[in-house]
Design an enzyme around this catalytic site. Structure first.
Site, PDB file in Angstrom:
ATOM      1  N   ASP A  13       0.812  -1.222   0.000  1.00 48.61           N
ATOM      2  CA  ASP A  13       0.000   0.000   0.000  1.00 48.61           C
ATOM      3  C   ASP A  13       0.844   1.271   0.000  1.00 48.61           C
ATOM      4  OD1 ASP A  13      -2.224  -1.672   0.143  1.00 48.61           O
ATOM      5  OD2 ASP A  13      -2.174  -1.689   2.322  1.00 48.61           O
ATOM      6  N   LYS A  16       1.736   2.061  -5.134  1.00 46.89           N
ATOM      7  CA  LYS A  16       2.249   1.476  -6.388  1.00 46.89           C
ATOM      8  C   LYS A  16       1.320   1.777  -7.560  1.00 46.89           C
ATOM      9  CE  LYS A  16       2.228  -2.545  -4.331  1.00 46.89           C
ATOM     10  NZ  LYS A  16       1.998  -2.176  -2.919  1.00 46.89           N
ATOM     11  N   GLY A  40      -4.598  -4.387  -3.791  1.00 48.30           N
ATOM     12  CA  GLY A  40      -5.574  -3.339  -4.071  1.00 48.30           C
ATOM     13  C   GLY A  40      -4.794  -2.105  -4.478  1.00 48.30           C
ATOM     14  N   HIS A  41      -4.746  -1.840  -5.774  1.00 48.69           N
ATOM     15  CA  HIS A  41      -3.946  -0.721  -6.292  1.00 48.69           C
ATOM     16  C   HIS A  41      -4.880   0.396  -6.751  1.00 48.69           C
ATOM     17  CE1 HIS A  41      -0.407  -3.678  -7.211  1.00 48.69           C
ATOM     18  NE2 HIS A  41      -0.720  -3.612  -5.935  1.00 48.69           N
ATOM     19  N   GLN A 222       1.922  -6.106  -3.209  1.00 51.72           N
ATOM     20  CA  GLN A 222       2.408  -6.199  -1.813  1.00 51.72           C
ATOM     21  C   GLN A 222       3.714  -5.408  -1.639  1.00 51.72           C
ATOM     22  OE1 GLN A 222       1.304  -9.638  -3.233  1.00 51.72           O
ATOM     23  NE2 GLN A 222      -0.623  -8.701  -2.700  1.00 51.72           N
TER      24      GLN A 222
HETATM   25  P1  GDP Z   1      -0.840   0.279  -3.555  1.00 49.07           P
HETATM   26  O1  GDP Z   1      -1.435  -0.990  -3.069  1.00 49.07           O
HETATM   27  O2  GDP Z   1       0.624   0.338  -3.297  1.00 49.07           O
HETATM   28  O3  GDP Z   1      -1.172   0.584  -4.983  1.00 49.07           O
HETATM   29  O4  GDP Z   1      -1.481   1.429  -2.672  1.00 49.07           O
HETATM   30  P2  GDP Z   1      -3.040   1.585  -2.276  1.00 49.07           P
HETATM   31  O5  GDP Z   1      -3.793   2.003  -3.457  1.00 49.07           O
HETATM   32  O6  GDP Z   1      -3.502   0.380  -1.559  1.00 49.07           O
HETATM   33  O7  GDP Z   1      -2.942   2.728  -1.184  1.00 49.07           O
HETATM   34  C1  GDP Z   1      -2.423   3.986  -1.466  1.00 49.07           C
HETATM   35  C2  GDP Z   1      -3.496   5.021  -1.190  1.00 49.07           C
HETATM   36  O8  GDP Z   1      -2.904   6.298  -1.094  1.00 49.07           O
HETATM   37  C3  GDP Z   1      -4.526   5.140  -2.299  1.00 49.07           C
HETATM   38  O9  GDP Z   1      -5.761   5.499  -1.737  1.00 49.07           O
HETATM   39  C4  GDP Z   1      -3.982   6.267  -3.161  1.00 49.07           C
HETATM   40  O10 GDP Z   1      -5.005   6.950  -3.877  1.00 49.07           O
HETATM   41  C5  GDP Z   1      -3.383   7.164  -2.122  1.00 49.07           C
HETATM   42  N1  GDP Z   1      -2.201   7.925  -2.545  1.00 49.07           N
HETATM   43  C6  GDP Z   1      -1.214   7.575  -3.407  1.00 49.07           C
HETATM   44  N2  GDP Z   1      -0.256   8.516  -3.434  1.00 49.07           N
HETATM   45  C7  GDP Z   1      -0.630   9.480  -2.569  1.00 49.07           C
HETATM   46  C8  GDP Z   1      -0.045  10.705  -2.133  1.00 49.07           C
HETATM   47  O11 GDP Z   1       1.046  11.083  -2.531  1.00 49.07           O
HETATM   48  N3  GDP Z   1      -0.746  11.414  -1.206  1.00 49.07           N
HETATM   49  C9  GDP Z   1      -1.949  11.018  -0.698  1.00 49.07           C
HETATM   50  N4  GDP Z   1      -2.543  11.792   0.200  1.00 49.07           N
HETATM   51  N5  GDP Z   1      -2.533   9.879  -1.106  1.00 49.07           N
HETATM   52  C10 GDP Z   1      -1.880   9.111  -2.005  1.00 49.07           C
HETATM   53  P1  IMO Z   2      -0.979  -4.237  -2.196  1.00 48.94           P
HETATM   54  O1  IMO Z   2      -0.541  -4.823  -3.511  1.00 48.94           O
HETATM   55  C1  IMO Z   2      -0.976  -4.635   2.151  1.00 48.94           C
HETATM   56  C2  IMO Z   2      -1.041  -8.721   3.749  1.00 48.94           C
HETATM   57  C3  IMO Z   2      -2.273  -9.146   4.504  1.00 48.94           C
HETATM   58  C4  IMO Z   2      -1.650 -10.130   5.494  1.00 48.94           C
HETATM   59  C5  IMO Z   2      -0.566 -10.793   4.660  1.00 48.94           C
HETATM   60  C6  IMO Z   2      -0.982 -12.141   4.059  1.00 48.94           C
HETATM   61  O2  IMO Z   2      -2.267  -3.516  -2.262  1.00 48.94           O
HETATM   62  O3  IMO Z   2       0.113  -3.470  -1.555  1.00 48.94           O
HETATM   63  P2  IMO Z   2      -2.577 -12.794   2.021  1.00 48.94           P
HETATM   64  O4  IMO Z   2      -4.021 -12.511   1.776  1.00 48.94           O
HETATM   65  O5  IMO Z   2      -1.655 -12.283   0.982  1.00 48.94           O
HETATM   66  O6  IMO Z   2      -2.313 -14.246   2.325  1.00 48.94           O
HETATM   67  O7  IMO Z   2      -2.234 -11.999   3.398  1.00 48.94           O
HETATM   68  O8  IMO Z   2      -0.255  -9.891   3.617  1.00 48.94           O
HETATM   69  N1  IMO Z   2      -1.293  -8.204   2.384  1.00 48.94           N
HETATM   70  C7  IMO Z   2      -1.229  -6.908   2.051  1.00 48.94           C
HETATM   71  N2  IMO Z   2      -1.009  -5.812   2.807  1.00 48.94           N
HETATM   72  N3  IMO Z   2      -1.127  -4.508   0.822  1.00 48.94           N
HETATM   73  C8  IMO Z   2      -1.320  -5.605   0.041  1.00 48.94           C
HETATM   74  O9  IMO Z   2      -1.308  -5.542  -1.307  1.00 48.94           O
HETATM   75  C9  IMO Z   2      -1.414  -6.863   0.657  1.00 48.94           C
HETATM   76  N4  IMO Z   2      -1.635  -8.123   0.204  1.00 48.94           N
HETATM   77  C10 IMO Z   2      -1.536  -8.923   1.274  1.00 48.94           C
HETATM   78  O10 IMO Z   2      -2.884  -8.052   5.147  1.00 48.94           O
HETATM   79  O11 IMO Z   2      -1.021  -9.422   6.530  1.00 48.94           O
HETATM   80 MG    MG Z   3      -2.953  -1.644  -1.794  1.00 45.58          MG
END
Ligand code: GDP
Ligand code: IMO
Ligand code: MG
Length: 423
Positions: A13, A16, A40-41, A222
């Site tokens: 998270d 990415k 979840g991207h 991840q």
């Molecule tokens: P990922 O799994 O690495 O793709 O990240 P996620 O989407 O799960 O979580 C990142 C969250 O931060 C999302 O809700 C993005 O919209 C938000 N986000 C990304 N870059 C920034 C930033 O520079 N500032 C803020 N405030 N939010 C951001």
């Molecule tokens: P993105 O790509 C954050 C964590 C789960 C748990 C562990 C194992 O959005 O960054 P799993 O379901 O993979 O067997 O769970 O890994 N986990 C993540 N945490 N971002 C993710 O993906 C994750 N995918 C799995 O919360 O601790």
């Molecule tokens: Mg994510």
């Protein structure tokens, strides 16, 4: 021509999705190489917000081809839902989404076993998407692959063979109801018709693209500390999100990789169980979660929040071979008087400078912080490096030095335009 690997540098998270979306403008192909719908991207474009779980974030850029490599575990139900959402938003996947014939399928019993495992003594806090049980079957050589969908009798035979074993387990060990073989065969035979047009020989496709000097971006899911080999085992996922996984998960050889970009959040978050040395269990952690909207993009769970851990990122830089970094969510720190950064740890009265990935050791260490002054001003409108307050620049320089990273991209908000290069 570039073949770039993009990895999460912490516990996932990091943002990415946003950075892949930004970079995909300059790539011909974006490919996912591991994980599954546990990811979840999030990508925000204008007023629209997309959360991608299986399909590479590059799908949101017109003309970019997207690949799901053999290292990914595919839940057909989740995949079809995702395709439907995209198509509803006039984003076509036709002739631009390609799926490896060797990718493994998540079956209903994988999700069931995931939830049963989570109710046992060792809770990992998984996403419940069947990831671990699917990779178990892959490595036990019992898995069902995308290719198996093409041969109806073989598919039926494999489902039957798996269910013979799984039903014994479900009934006799876990006291659950047996799963219906015929229903499952019928359900998965239906997926064949829909998934068939996407199936491709991915190693040949990607290596031909490289021969034709086409650029490829490999999108990790991840993060390094969730890597089954290099993360905080057993509180990890069941794949290799680190850069090595990009080669084994796609069929691109290591000598064709040009560079590795690490996505680094300006502080630290984690979802699920496991050690987290810089975690803030007080109102500061709550403040980070609130301002950063730190709630899981897949499960909606509140993310655990804490200060930046420099030895952790330094370790991640090392195991991934990160060349340059995109720092994300810097704006979330706009509202803090002071910003502590963990620079080392203390263990049994001794100073430890390197990140110990062993969970037992991590549970015993105490972070040592250096506190930097906050900037107390809004960075969300900054359009280039020069616009940043001097304390923000100092914070970035501090992170670069403490973690041995080179910041190239800076993100100050979720939108595409809230990003700039540090030139
Ligand atoms: P990922 O799994 O690495 O793709 O990240 P996620 O989407 O799960 O979580 C990142 C969250 O931060 C999302 O809700 C993005 O919209 C938000 N986000 C990304 N870059 C920034 C930033 O520079 N500032 C803020 N405030 N939010 C951001
Ligand atoms: P993105 O790509 C954050 C964590 C789960 C748990 C562990 C194992 O959005 O960054 P799993 O379901 O993979 O067997 O769970 O890994 N986990 C993540 N945490 N971002 C993710 O993906 C994750 N995918 C799995 O919360 O601790
Ligand atoms: Mg994510």
């Amino acid at each position: 021509m570039q073949v770039t690997i993009l990895v999460g540098s912490q516990w996932g998270d990091e943002g990415k999705g946003k950075i892949v979306d930004l970079l995909s403008e300059n790539y011909y192909i974006v490919a996912r190489y591991q994980g599954g719908a546990n990811a979840g991207h999030t990508v925000e474009i204008g007023d629209d917000k997309y959360i991608l779980h299986l399909i590479p974030s590059g799908i949101l850029r017109e003309g970019v081809s997207c690949v799901i490599g053999s290292g990914v575990v595919i839940d057909p139900v989740a995949l079809l839902e995702e395709i439907e959402v995209l198509e509803k938003n006039n984003i076509s996947v036709k002739d631009r989404l390609f799926i490896s014939q060797n990718a493994h399928l998540i079956m209903p019993y994988h999700k069931l076993l995931d939830s049963i495992n989570e109710s046992g003594a060792q809770k990992i806090g998984t996403t419940g998407r069947g990831i671990g049980p699917c990779y178990i079957d892959k490595y036990a050589r019992k898995g069902i692959r995308i290719n198996d969908l093409l041969d109806r009798s073989l598919l039926a035979k494999k489902i039957k063979m798996n269910l013979d074993e799984k039903n014994l387990l479900l009934k006799n060990i876990y006291g659950k109801e047996e799963l219906d073989v015929e229903k499952m065969i019928e359900q998965y035979q239906e997926f064949d018709k829909i998934i068939d047009p996407f199936i491709k020989d991915i190693p040949h496709y990607l290596n031909n693209a490289i021969s034709e000097k086409k650029s490829i971006l490999l999108e990790g899911a991840q993060g390094a500390l969730l890597d089954v080999d290099f993360g905080t085992y057993p509180f990890v996922t069941s794949s290799n999100p680190t850069s090595g996984g990009a080669c084994t998960g796609t069929g691109i050889p290591p000598n064709k990789i040009s560079n590795v970009i690490g996505i680094v959040k300006a502080y630290t978050t984690r979802v699920g169980e496991g050690p987290f040395p810089t975690e803030l269990l007080d109102e500061m952690g709550e403040k980070l979660r609130k301002i950063g909207s730190e709630f899981g993009a897949t499960t909606g769970r509140p993310r655990r929040c804490g200060w930046f851990d420099a030895p952790l990122v330094k370790y991640s830089q090392m195991v991934n071979g990160i060349d340059t970094v995109a720092i994300t969510k810097l704006d979330v720190l706009d509202h803090f008087e002071n910003i502590p950064v963990c620079v080392s740890y203390e263990l049994n009265g001794k100073k430890v400078k390197t990140f110990p990935s062993d969970s037992e050791v991590l549970n015993k260490i105490t972070p040592i912080y250096e506190t930097l002054p906050g900037w107390n001003s809004d960075t969300t409108g900054c359009e280039n490096y020069e616009d940043l307050p001097s304390s923000t620049k100092e914070y970035l320089s501090f992170l670069e030095k403490a973690s041995s990273i080179k910041v190239e991209i800076i993100s100050v908000g979720p939108k595409r335009k809230q990003t700039f290069y540090k030139r």
